[in-house]
Design an enzyme around this catalytic site. Structure first.
Site, PDB file in Angstrom:
ATOM      1  N   ASP A   1       0.862  -1.185   0.000  1.00 34.91           N
ATOM      2  CA  ASP A   1       0.000   0.000   0.000  1.00 34.91           C
ATOM      3  C   ASP A   1       0.899   1.235   0.000  1.00 34.91           C
ATOM      4  O   ASP A   1       1.669   1.444   0.942  1.00 34.91           O
ATOM      5  CB  ASP A   1      -0.895  -0.038   1.248  1.00 34.91           C
ATOM      6  CG  ASP A   1      -1.776   1.194   1.361  1.00 34.91           C
ATOM      7  OD1 ASP A   1      -2.380   1.551   0.343  1.00 34.91           O
ATOM      8  OD2 ASP A   1      -1.831   1.793   2.439  1.00 34.91           O
TER       9      ASP A   1
ATOM     10  N   THR B   1      -3.008   5.265  -4.015  1.00 36.71           N
ATOM     11  CA  THR B   1      -1.918   6.002  -3.351  1.00 36.71           C
ATOM     12  C   THR B   1      -0.575   5.761  -4.036  1.00 36.71           C
ATOM     13  O   THR B   1       0.275   6.639  -4.048  1.00 36.71           O
ATOM     14  CB  THR B   1      -1.819   5.595  -1.865  1.00 36.71           C
ATOM     15  OG1 THR B   1      -1.825   4.175  -1.780  1.00 36.71           O
ATOM     16  CG2 THR B   1      -2.971   6.150  -1.072  1.00 36.71           C
ATOM     17  N   THR B   2      -0.393   4.565  -4.603  1.00 39.17           N
ATOM     18  CA  THR B   2       0.852   4.289  -5.343  1.00 39.17           C
ATOM     19  C   THR B   2       0.799   4.992  -6.694  1.00 39.17           C
ATOM     20  O   THR B   2       1.777   5.614  -7.116  1.00 39.17           O
ATOM     21  CB  THR B   2       1.040   2.760  -5.542  1.00 39.17           C
ATOM     22  OG1 THR B   2       0.761   2.103  -4.313  1.00 39.17           O
ATOM     23  CG2 THR B   2       2.436   2.430  -5.983  1.00 39.17           C
TER      24      THR B   2
ATOM     25  N   ASP C   1      -9.011  -0.044   2.220  1.00 40.36           N
ATOM     26  CA  ASP C   1      -8.979   0.421   0.824  1.00 40.36           C
ATOM     27  C   ASP C   1     -10.267   0.047   0.093  1.00 40.36           C
ATOM     28  O   ASP C   1     -10.805   0.845  -0.676  1.00 40.36           O
ATOM     29  CB  ASP C   1      -7.771  -0.174   0.084  1.00 40.36           C
ATOM     30  CG  ASP C   1      -6.504   0.626   0.356  1.00 40.36           C
ATOM     31  OD1 ASP C   1      -6.558   1.500   1.238  1.00 40.36           O
ATOM     32  OD2 ASP C   1      -5.473   0.372  -0.294  1.00 40.36           O
TER      33      ASP C   1
END
Length: 540
Positions: free
Chosen positions: A72, A105-106, A407
């Protein structure tokens, strides 16, 4: 001695011109900008390998020896020790994306890295940073319009579609093999706490996740009721109560203490006897008042300055057949009062039957080892809050399952905020890249270069997806670009089959908000990095 004068004048002239040169140092902003871009790109490259369903995981070891295994982006960057101030901006960027969308988020960090790389090439061509910054902003606005055009509306009552979305989010996680259980769990949890007709946001605090070690992730369950992560106080009190009347108190059932600086001096045993008698009488009165209200399950808020409940009070409560649970955290009070329908009471004088909540059954259930939780089912007004009991064979799996479930919950929340979806697998990024390249032809001057560079930068997402899946990235991206140029806007990188396919048919879909927010946040972050031309140390 005469020639010394012109020599001295020449030296003075030289030092003055040196000072001027220092003052008008043209290289400094450029070197600062380059060092900023290099630092930020280093952070982006660190998380790039963990993008997508075939992305690798990172093992993070903290100073005290704790180990975390995750892919994550927000967790990796949050736990990384980052020193360079610009690199910290990328950490903040992934946090912002985590708050806004909860997923991607990545992606957002990889995008920012790609845009900075594009900006560096444009700077080396001699284009002014402000021009690049403004062009990137207009390109991002245009990109958002393209995303709106290619998105399709979503109906929140279509459970199968929501499950596909949650599964897509879970596919890139360590616990992806359990997505058949976690995805429907996330969908049901969110649907239970919203009124799907008019809600535009979801309060995820009303979904309580209790993590308990033991068993496997498959044993996790969604409970329409409350889970309390505490044991009952025992002392002969019941551990299972049917037709429970639940009271939630914020006062203590223990003798009052003097203030910190004061003390009570007792000189003989008769006074001591009287003090103990008074104490017993005081506690008995409180317990009688609780019993008189009809309460048979008592939840007590955690207390710091004095005991929430002492042994004598527990003895009285056990005799009155009242189940007692102490150490309810202050931040959980709202959750429990909402789900149990009881009112938190701050003084014993206000403790009456109206303040109590009702449940069909309150029981203590074992969770492997010596762990126990209290399960409350059959509450009167379910629908405001739900609880999830999450299991895992070890600490690492349990924590990763918790992050993955968060998530998935955030993905469903994104759909409630903006009811539209996009194909996944790098399709939206490639569609934007193809359309922006065509639109760049209509722009003038340096802006045309910048838009083209912005479009090229977004192709890094499908490129990385292909690279992480072990495919030939150049061949895959070229084929994908060709498909999008021919109007197949929902085509993306299929990492399972190893070539480019229609993502909607493969059930790989994601919310519009995740991608739109990622592009917006990444371009804003890159703009602020480009505008910096000097780093000044503060005095304090």
């Amino acid at each position: 001695m005469a020639p010394a004068v012109p020599a001295a004048a020449a030296t003075a002239r030289q030092s003055a011109s040196g000072r001027e040169r220092n003052f008008k140092d043209k290289d400094k902003p450029e070197s600062v900008r380059n060092s900023n871009i290099v630092a930020a790109k280093a952070v982006a490259d660190a998380v790039r390998t963990s993008l997508g369903p075939r992305g690798m995981d990172k093992m993070i070891q903290s100073g005290n020896g704790d180990v975390t295994i995750t892919n994550d982006g927000a967790t990796i960057l949050n736990q990384m020790s980052v020193i360079h101030p610009t690199a910290k901006m990328l950490v903040e960027l992934s946090k912002a994306q985590d708050i806004e969308a909860g997923d991607g988020t990545t992606t957002v960090v990889v995008m920012a890295g790609a845009l900075l790389d594009a900006a560096q090439n444009l700077l080396s061509k001699g284009i002014h940073p402000t021009t690049i910054s403004e062009s990137f902003q207009s390109a991002a606005t245009e990109a958002e319009k393209i995303l709106e055009e290619m998105s399709s509306p979503v109906d929140l009552s279509n459970d199968a579609l929501l499950n596909k979305m949650a599964t897509t989010s879970l596919n890139s996680k360590v616990v992806s093999q359990h997505s058949w259980l976690l995805a429907p769990m996330a969908v049901n949890a969110v649907k239970k706490i919203i009124n799907s007709e008019n809600d535009s946001n979801v309060n995820l605090k009303m979904i309580k996740i209790i993590k308990k070690m033991g068993d496997t992730v498959e044993e996790s369950e969604l409970i329409e009721g409350a889970l309390i992560d505490q044991k009952t106080m025992g002392r002969g009190a019941p551990t299972r109560i049917e037709k429970a009347k639940i009271g939630l108190i914020q006062f203590q059932i223990s003798p009052p203490k003097t203030d910190m600086e004061n003390q009570v001096i007792i000189t003989d045993y008769a006074q001591m006897d009287r003090a103990l008698k008074e104490e017993r009488q005081y506690l008995l009165e409180i317990c009688k008042q609780i019993k008189a209200a009809g309460c048979n399950v008592l939840l007590i808020q955690k207390s710091i300055l004095r005991d929430a409940v002492n042994e004598l009070a527990l003895h009285f409560l056990a005799k009155m057949k009242i189940m007692c649970v102490k150490d309810i955290e202050r931040e959980d009070i709202e959750f429990y009062s909402k789900i149990l329908g009881c009112r938190p009471v701050a003084s014993v004088d206000h403790f009456n039957a109206e303040a109590l909540g009702y449940a069909d059954l309150v029981e203590e259930i074992p969770t492997g080892g010596d762990g126990k939780v209290i399960k409350v089912t059959g509450v009167q007004n379910p629908g405001h809050a739900v609880s999830i009991l999450l299991r895992g064979s070890n600490k690492l799996v349990l924590e990763e399952a918790d992050r993955s479930l968060h998530d998935a919950l955030c993905v469903i929340r994104c759909l409630v905020k903006r009811k539209a979806l996009l194909p996944g697998g790098g399709a939206p990024e490639m569609e934007i890249a193809v359309k922006l390249r065509n639109l760049a032809q209509t722009q003038h001057g340096a802006k045309q270069y910048c838009w083209r560079a912005f479009a090229d930068a977004l192709e890094l997402v499908p490129y990385t997806l292909a690279e992480n899946a072990g495919l030939s990235p150049i061949h895959t991206v070229t084929e994908l670009r060709n498909n999008h140029a021919n109007g197949n806007s929902s085509y993306g990188v299929n990492v399972r089959k190893g070539y480019v396919t229609d993502m909607v048919e493969e059930d790989v879909v994601q919310p519009l908000l995740v991608t739109a927010s990622a592009i917006k946040q990444a371009s804003e972050c890159v703009r602020s990095i480009l505008k910096i031309d000097d780093i000044v140390m503060a005095v304090r």
